[in-house]
Every structure is written in structure tokens, then in C-alpha cells.
Design a protein around this motif. Structure first.
Motif, PDB file in Angstrom:
ATOM      1  N   ASN A   1     147.922  62.285 -76.036  1.00  0.00           N
ATOM      2  CA  ASN A   1     147.290  62.207 -77.345  1.00  0.00           C
ATOM      3  C   ASN A   1     148.044  63.123 -78.309  1.00  0.00           C
ATOM      4  O   ASN A   1     148.337  62.751 -79.448  1.00  0.00           O
ATOM      5  N   ASN A   2     148.333  64.334 -77.853  1.00  0.00           N
ATOM      6  CA  ASN A   2     149.124  65.257 -78.666  1.00  0.00           C
ATOM      7  C   ASN A   2     149.825  66.264 -77.770  1.00  0.00           C
ATOM      8  O   ASN A   2     149.500  66.395 -76.586  1.00  0.00           O
TER       9      ASN A   2
ATOM     10  N   GLN B   1     151.362  70.358 -77.833  1.00  0.00           N
ATOM     11  CA  GLN B   1     151.255  71.620 -78.568  1.00  0.00           C
ATOM     12  C   GLN B   1     152.251  72.629 -77.997  1.00  0.00           C
ATOM     13  O   GLN B   1     152.576  72.592 -76.810  1.00  0.00           O
TER      14      GLN B   1
ATOM     15  N   ARG C   1     151.082  65.120 -83.033  1.00  0.00           N
ATOM     16  CA  ARG C   1     150.359  63.994 -82.484  1.00  0.00           C
ATOM     17  C   ARG C   1     151.336  62.958 -81.929  1.00  0.00           C
ATOM     18  O   ARG C   1     152.505  62.919 -82.322  1.00  0.00           O
ATOM     19  N   SER C   2     150.826  62.075 -81.106  1.00  0.00           N
ATOM     20  CA  SER C   2     151.700  61.112 -80.438  1.00  0.00           C
ATOM     21  C   SER C   2     152.351  60.137 -81.409  1.00  0.00           C
ATOM     22  O   SER C   2     153.384  59.547 -81.100  1.00  0.00           O
ATOM     23  N   ASN C   3     151.767  59.951 -82.587  1.00  0.00           N
ATOM     24  CA  ASN C   3     152.358  59.031 -83.565  1.00  0.00           C
ATOM     25  C   ASN C   3     153.277  59.740 -84.568  1.00  0.00           C
ATOM     26  O   ASN C   3     153.755  59.140 -85.526  1.00  0.00           O
ATOM     27  N   GLU C   4     153.510  61.035 -84.333  1.00  0.00           N
ATOM     28  CA  GLU C   4     154.415  61.799 -85.188  1.00  0.00           C
ATOM     29  C   GLU C   4     155.732  62.028 -84.454  1.00  0.00           C
ATOM     30  O   GLU C   4     155.761  62.134 -83.220  1.00  0.00           O
TER      31      GLU C   4
ATOM     32  N   ASN D   1     141.701  66.957 -82.556  1.00  0.00           N
ATOM     33  CA  ASN D   1     143.087  67.359 -82.357  1.00  0.00           C
ATOM     34  C   ASN D   1     143.360  68.721 -82.987  1.00  0.00           C
ATOM     35  O   ASN D   1     143.975  68.837 -84.035  1.00  0.00           O
TER      36      ASN D   1
END
Lengths: 113, 113
Positions: A30-31, A33, A50-53, B99
């Protein structure tokens, strides 16, 4: 077992140089860090991606994420002696009941004055 | 409080004794996590609380370990009949739901002699 694995395990550079640390992980996330730890005590959250970044910046920090390769990198530019610490990547899984971060084993960064 | 508070900061106990570690999270943080870190190692997940319930206890290493959280706030981690291999730094963290990064306490360094 460790989800994230940092590379290298240890890195020593001169003040002013850039430091790059890499992290690989195994499952969909999901993310991701990055955290910093001084002297083996509490960790400080640095940045979340995040996974879409694909890329994120915070001051002298730049983080990239490549979900196709399941890898991330942390770049510290113009390093200072005060950046000396252990750096950990950690991931939150995409699915399932687990909500906790899974940490890698860390990279020990030493910045020489 | 402004941060995550853990007590005691250091604990030396004799093998076989019980110990109780306390974590006071940031007010309003619904999620609370316990990790432990052995010398020079990464973080090992122990247990996660959402409110007062613990959806994930999968990291507790044995039935000598237990944890509770009351009032959606303070948490205690109890280790019964301590063994030398329990010696580690026990870290607590809290976060908001979603998140967000974790905020860690400074940890309790447990030494079993």
C-alpha cells in the motif's frame, strides 16, 4: 521474515557527498516508508510514498519507488555529519488483515566530517 | 502528550521474573504497535492494536508475552518468566488510521540477567 531488505548494509561517505540507500521488498504494498534511527533507540519517520507515486521529495531527501521491481531508493543530498544514523525502509501490505509496518534490517550510514 | 512516551526507559531484571512495559501513545492515535529490536538488528513486529482490540497478535514470540490496551490509550506489554533471549529494546509506536507514518517512543531497553 524481513519484508524489506536494505542495500548496502553499511555506507561511509564524506560530508557534502550524496548518499543513496536501496530497499527491496517481496509482496505488493500500500505504501513504503523510510525511517531514521540514532543510537539504537526511537525511530523518526522521514517520508512516506504511496504505491501509485514514483518519486517524492522532502528537503534534502528524495525517495523513488518502482513497484514493478519492488524496490525503493532513498537519496540524501549534500550529506552532513549529523545524518549519521541507521536508515530503515518499511512497507505496509496492500491487502490482508495486517496493518503493521514490516521493517528491513537497515543501512548504517556514516558521514565523515 | 506531544509524543509517544514509554516507561521505564531501562529495565534490568532477573531471569524468571515478570516485567511490565508501558506505552502512552499520542492522544487521538487509534493505532498502536509494539516492536522489539535486538542489538544491531531490524525491528521485529510483536502486536498491533486498533482501539482496544488487537487484530494482529501474530508477532508475539511465545505465550509468555501478552499485551493489553485500555481506553484506546495506554498499552502495557507484559513478559512473564523472562529469559535472557528476551533482552532487547522494546519500541512502541502510534499512528492515525490511514496512510500515515508512525511516531515511535524512545523505547525500553530490557536486560535479563
Amino acid at each position: 521474515s524481513q519484508q524489506g531488505e536494505e542495500d548496502p548494509q553499511a555506507l561511509s561517505i564524506q560530508e557534502g557527498e550524496n548518499a543513496t540507500m536501496n530497499c527491496s521488498y517481496k509482496t505488493s504494498i500500500n505504501n513504503l516508508q523510510w525511517y531514521r534511527q540514532n543510537s539504537g533507540r526511537g525511530l523518526v519517520h522521514l517520508i512516506l510514498i504511496r504505491s501509485n507515486e514514483r518519486e517524492k521529495h522532502s528537503g534534502r531527501l528524495r525517495v523513488t519507488l518502482d513497484t514493478s521491481k519492488k524496490s525503493s531508493s532513498l537519496l540524501i543530498t549534500a550529506s552532513r555529519a549529523a545524518d549519521t544514523a541507521s536508515y530503515f525502509c518499511a512497507t505496509v501490505p496492500l491487502s490482508g488483515s495486517a496493518r503493521q509496518l514490516t521493517f528491513g534490517s537497515g543501512t548504517q550510514l556514516t558521514v565523515l566530517p | 502528550g506531544a509524543g509517544v512516551s514509554q516507561s521505564p526507559s531501562n529495565k534490568v531484571t532477573e531471569k524468571g521474573k515478570d516485567v511490565e512495559l508501558r506505552c502512552d501513545p499520542i492522544s487521538g492515535h487509534t493505532a498502536l504497535y509494539w516492536y522489539r529490536q535486538s542489538l544491531g538488528q531490524g525491528l521485529e513486529f510483536l502486536i498491533y492494536f486498533q482501539g482496544n482490540s488487537a487484530p494482529d497478535k501474530s508477532g508475539l514470540p511465545s505465550d509468555r508475552f501478552s499485551a493489553e490496551r485500555t481506553g484506546g490509550s495506554v498499552s502495557t506489554l507484559t513478559i512473564q518468566r523472562t529469559q535472557q533471549e528476551d533482552s532487547a529494546v522494546y519500541l512502541c509506536a502510534s499512528s492515525q488510521t490511514g496512510n500515515y507514518g508512525y511516531t515511535f517512543g524512545s523505547g525500553t531497553r530490557l536486560t535479563v540477567v
